[in-house]
Design a protein around this motif. Structure first.
Motif, PDB file in Angstrom:
ATOM      1  N   PRO A 120       0.808  -1.229   0.000  1.00 30.10           N
ATOM      2  CA  PRO A 120       0.000   0.000   0.000  1.00 30.10           C
ATOM      3  C   PRO A 120       0.838   1.274   0.000  1.00 30.10           C
ATOM      4  O   PRO A 120       0.526   2.222  -0.735  1.00 30.10           O
ATOM      5  N   ILE A 121       1.896   1.312   0.794  1.00 31.30           N
ATOM      6  CA  ILE A 121       2.744   2.506   0.832  1.00 31.30           C
ATOM      7  C   ILE A 121       3.466   2.686  -0.493  1.00 31.30           C
ATOM      8  O   ILE A 121       3.611   3.813  -0.995  1.00 31.30           O
ATOM      9  N   SER A 122       3.905   1.594  -1.087  1.00 34.08           N
ATOM     10  CA  SER A 122       4.580   1.666  -2.383  1.00 34.08           C
ATOM     11  C   SER A 122       3.664   2.265  -3.438  1.00 34.08           C
ATOM     12  O   SER A 122       4.056   3.181  -4.176  1.00 34.08           O
ATOM     13  N   LEU A 123       2.427   1.759  -3.530  1.00 37.03           N
ATOM     14  CA  LEU A 123       1.487   2.271  -4.527  1.00 37.03           C
ATOM     15  C   LEU A 123       1.077   3.700  -4.200  1.00 37.03           C
ATOM     16  O   LEU A 123       0.885   4.522  -5.114  1.00 37.03           O
ATOM     17  N   LEU A 124       0.958   4.015  -2.918  1.00 31.79           N
ATOM     18  CA  LEU A 124       0.608   5.372  -2.511  1.00 31.79           C
ATOM     19  C   LEU A 124       1.685   6.364  -2.930  1.00 31.79           C
ATOM     20  O   LEU A 124       1.381   7.438  -3.464  1.00 31.79           O
ATOM     21  N   ILE A 125       2.947   6.028  -2.705  1.00 30.28           N
ATOM     22  CA  ILE A 125       4.044   6.913  -3.099  1.00 30.28           C
ATOM     23  C   ILE A 125       4.065   7.090  -4.613  1.00 30.28           C
ATOM     24  O   ILE A 125       4.228   8.204  -5.122  1.00 30.28           O
ATOM     25  N   GLY A 126       3.888   5.991  -5.338  1.00 33.34           N
ATOM     26  CA  GLY A 126       3.846   6.086  -6.793  1.00 33.34           C
ATOM     27  C   GLY A 126       2.710   6.956  -7.281  1.00 33.34           C
ATOM     28  O   GLY A 126       2.886   7.770  -8.193  1.00 33.34           O
ATOM     29  N   GLY A 127       1.539   6.814  -6.671  1.00 38.20           N
ATOM     30  CA  GLY A 127       0.400   7.642  -7.049  1.00 38.20           C
ATOM     31  C   GLY A 127       0.626   9.108  -6.746  1.00 38.20           C
ATOM     32  O   GLY A 127       0.249   9.982  -7.542  1.00 38.20           O
ATOM     33  N   MET A 128       1.252   9.389  -5.619  1.00 42.88           N
ATOM     34  CA  MET A 128       1.502  10.784  -5.246  1.00 42.88           C
ATOM     35  C   MET A 128       2.546  11.429  -6.160  1.00 42.88           C
ATOM     36  O   MET A 128       2.414  12.588  -6.550  1.00 42.88           O
ATOM     37  N   LEU A 129       3.588  10.677  -6.523  1.00 42.68           N
ATOM     38  CA  LEU A 129       4.584  11.206  -7.453  1.00 42.68           C
ATOM     39  C   LEU A 129       3.970  11.443  -8.825  1.00 42.68           C
ATOM     40  O   LEU A 129       4.278  12.446  -9.497  1.00 42.68           O
ATOM     41  N   SER A 130       3.105  10.547  -9.245  1.00 42.43           N
ATOM     42  CA  SER A 130       2.405  10.741 -10.518  1.00 42.43           C
ATOM     43  C   SER A 130       1.498  11.962 -10.452  1.00 42.43           C
ATOM     44  O   SER A 130       1.390  12.719 -11.422  1.00 42.43           O
ATOM     45  N   LEU A 131       0.855  12.162  -9.310  1.00 41.65           N
ATOM     46  CA  LEU A 131      -0.014  13.317  -9.129  1.00 41.65           C
ATOM     47  C   LEU A 131       0.780  14.615  -9.209  1.00 41.65           C
ATOM     48  O   LEU A 131       0.320  15.603  -9.810  1.00 41.65           O
ATOM     49  N   VAL A 132       1.963  14.634  -8.626  1.00 40.09           N
ATOM     50  CA  VAL A 132       2.826  15.817  -8.714  1.00 40.09           C
ATOM     51  C   VAL A 132       3.160  16.124 -10.173  1.00 40.09           C
ATOM     52  O   VAL A 132       3.130  17.277 -10.610  1.00 40.09           O
ATOM     53  N   ALA A 133       3.464  15.079 -10.947  1.00 42.20           N
ATOM     54  CA  ALA A 133       3.777  15.270 -12.358  1.00 42.20           C
ATOM     55  C   ALA A 133       2.576  15.813 -13.130  1.00 42.20           C
ATOM     56  O   ALA A 133       2.711  16.699 -13.979  1.00 42.20           O
ATOM     57  N   ALA A 134       1.378  15.280 -12.832  1.00 46.54           N
ATOM     58  CA  ALA A 134       0.175  15.749 -13.506  1.00 46.54           C
ATOM     59  C   ALA A 134      -0.125  17.205 -13.154  1.00 46.54           C
ATOM     60  O   ALA A 134      -0.498  18.008 -14.019  1.00 46.54           O
ATOM     61  N   LEU A 135       0.050  17.552 -11.882  1.00 45.78           N
ATOM     62  CA  LEU A 135      -0.172  18.946 -11.472  1.00 45.78           C
ATOM     63  C   LEU A 135       0.859  19.879 -12.098  1.00 45.78           C
ATOM     64  O   LEU A 135       0.541  21.008 -12.487  1.00 45.78           O
ATOM     65  N   ALA A 136       2.093  19.400 -12.204  1.00 45.98           N
ATOM     66  CA  ALA A 136       3.132  20.206 -12.841  1.00 45.98           C
ATOM     67  C   ALA A 136       2.803  20.449 -14.310  1.00 45.98           C
ATOM     68  O   ALA A 136       3.187  21.484 -14.879  1.00 45.98           O
ATOM     69  N   GLY A 137       2.084  19.503 -14.930  1.00 42.75           N
ATOM     70  CA  GLY A 137       1.686  19.684 -16.317  1.00 42.75           C
ATOM     71  C   GLY A 137       0.788  20.880 -16.528  1.00 42.75           C
ATOM     72  O   GLY A 137       0.815  21.499 -17.599  1.00 42.75           O
ATOM     73  N   TRP A 138       0.014  21.236 -15.506  1.00 44.52           N
ATOM     74  CA  TRP A 138      -0.868  22.399 -15.649  1.00 44.52           C
ATOM     75  C   TRP A 138      -0.077  23.700 -15.772  1.00 44.52           C
ATOM     76  O   TRP A 138      -0.581  24.682 -16.334  1.00 44.52           O
ATOM     77  N   ILE A 139       1.138  23.722 -15.263  1.00 46.15           N
ATOM     78  CA  ILE A 139       1.962  24.921 -15.369  1.00 46.15           C
ATOM     79  C   ILE A 139       2.283  25.228 -16.831  1.00 46.15           C
ATOM     80  O   ILE A 139       2.340  26.390 -17.245  1.00 46.15           O
TER      81      ILE A 139
END
Length: 202
Positions: free
Chosen positions: A164-183
């Motif tokens: 669960p922690i592994s998938l959570l970290i991966g999801g959060m890093l992916s979320l950061v990348a997606a949010l950075a895309g809005w810039i």
């Protein structure tokens, strides 16, 4: 040449960059689902089969929806699909209930296909004919090359902290990348619009 062109075209850089980050950190279910089925959700081999089936059903409905709707390249749609994918992945990582995990993994499959298809369509629309092969090579390098490295990353985290922690970290890093895309969303949209207008003129 292909890398240089992708770097200097905002729509290509955003599509390949966001998709590459999600492929690296977020799309690692082939190594995570068995652990979730046995150690987290305690559903066993039959439960694992249903999880894989739910993911496939979500992907199938996504492909049918995209084909039926004739979706056009759209940077906002790509980013929204990426954000939904990340949110669902984080929710799946936190879910302790098998009955809740099934629709979540189906939604993840749906969002993944939407994201990948829109990114692919965008790349092939923007890339000029004489560079399309090189640009697609960059895309395939990121798409196919990121997943094995992501699996290694996810597996290492799972050994240290659990699935669960592994998938959570991966999801959060992916979320950061997606949010950075809005810039870079506005110049990417302008780049895509210019390419589409050029195709209409031809």
């Amino acid at each position: 040449m292909g890398l240089s062109y992708v770097w200097h075209v905002p729509s290509l850089a955003l599509a390949i960059g966001v998709l590459g980050a999600v492929m690296l950190f977020g799309i690692n279910f082939n190594v995570m689902l068995p652990l979730f089925a046995t150690d987290v959700l305690h559903a066993g081999s039959i439960g694992y089969g249903f999880l894989c089936s739910a993911f496939g059903i979500g992907a199938l409905f996504s492909a049918l929806w995209l084909a039926w709707g004739n979706q056009k390249p759209n940077i906002h749609a790509l980013l929204i699909a990426a954000l939904i994918f990340c949110a669902l992945e984080i929710a799946f990582a936190l879910s302790p209930f098998y009955i809740l995990s099934l629709p979540l993994i189906a939604g993840i499959g749906f969002a993944q296909v939407v994201m990948g298809t829109i990114a692919n369509t965008t790349i092939q629309t923007v890339a000029p004919s004489h560079l399309r092969g090189r640009v697609m090579s960059v895309y395939l390098l990121v798409y196919s090359g990121g997943m094995p490295l992501g699996n290694l990353f996810a597996g290492g985290l799972a050994v240290l902290f659990g699935a669960p922690i592994s998938l959570l970290i991966g999801g959060m890093l992916s979320l950061v990348a997606a949010l950075a895309g809005w810039i870079r969303c506005r110049p990417a949209e302008q780049s895509l619009a210019t390419s589409i207008n050029a195709l209409k003129i031809k």
